[in-house]
Design an enzyme around this catalytic site. Sequence first.
Site, short mmCIF file in Angstrom:
data_model
loop_
_atom_site.label_atom_id
_atom_site.label_comp_id
_atom_site.label_asym_id
_atom_site.label_seq_id
_atom_site.Cartn_x
_atom_site.Cartn_y
_atom_site.Cartn_z
N LYS A 30 0.81 -1.38 0.08
CA LYS A 30 -0.04 -0.03 -0.04
C LYS A 30 0.73 1.19 0.00
O LYS A 30 1.91 1.33 0.40
CB LYS A 30 -0.87 -0.13 1.21
N SER A 31 0.43 2.35 -0.51
CA SER A 31 1.06 3.69 -0.65
C SER A 31 0.09 4.88 -0.76
O SER A 31 -0.62 4.78 -1.56
CB SER A 31 2.37 3.45 -1.69
N HIS A 32 0.64 5.74 -0.10
CA HIS A 32 -0.20 7.08 -0.46
C HIS A 32 0.62 8.04 -1.38
O HIS A 32 0.38 9.17 -1.54
CB HIS A 32 -0.48 7.75 0.84
N ARG A 54 -10.94 8.93 -4.86
CA ARG A 54 -12.27 9.31 -3.99
C ARG A 54 -12.87 10.63 -4.45
O ARG A 54 -11.49 11.64 -4.46
CB ARG A 54 -11.93 9.05 -2.69
N SER A 62 -13.96 12.45 5.34
CA SER A 62 -13.06 11.37 6.05
C SER A 62 -11.73 11.86 6.42
O SER A 62 -11.22 11.47 7.71
CB SER A 62 -13.12 10.20 4.78
N TYR A 117 -13.61 5.09 -5.75
CA TYR A 117 -14.07 4.62 -4.47
C TYR A 117 -15.41 4.57 -4.56
O TYR A 117 -16.27 3.53 -4.23
CB TYR A 117 -13.51 5.49 -3.43
#
Length: 170
Positions: A30-32, A54, A62, A117
Amino acid sequence: MNIDEQLPVLEYPQPGLDIIKELTSPRLIKSHLPYRFLPSDLHSGESKIIYMARNPKDLVVSYYQFHRSLRTMSYRGTFQEFCRRFMNDKLGYGSWFEHVQEFWQHHMDSNVLFLKYEDMHKDLATMVEQLARFLGIAYDKAQLESMVEHCHQLIDQCCNADALSVGRAC
């Protein structure tokens, strides 16, 4: 294994990098990070990238709840102030707009799957089918239906969990 060991985060030094080196392929990471900061071998097409975008209106709500829930960030300003910071790129990970744009520029690359999303919530079965095709996983109708049902059960469990903060939308 905890979630960070099962799905290590590329930019986290602990346990991310250590765990990633130990995992055998195929593996999930996972990565942002923005596209430009991903390791160059991810750009070459050998690895597959699944990008989940999203809607910014949902994301900012959120993100605000997330910032307020963390002890380390402990954001205590108003939602309006947070929105201004979001719009002016004054939050972690930089500009949401640039981040999404960078990945969108690669949405036609054979190793990039660009998902939304909100589409996952509209039609989970189609999303699961897209993922399976992208990853080269064969499936039949019964397997697809079973996977979608399992995902819905997980979503229900997560949305009904006592640990979720008030105001978090599923």
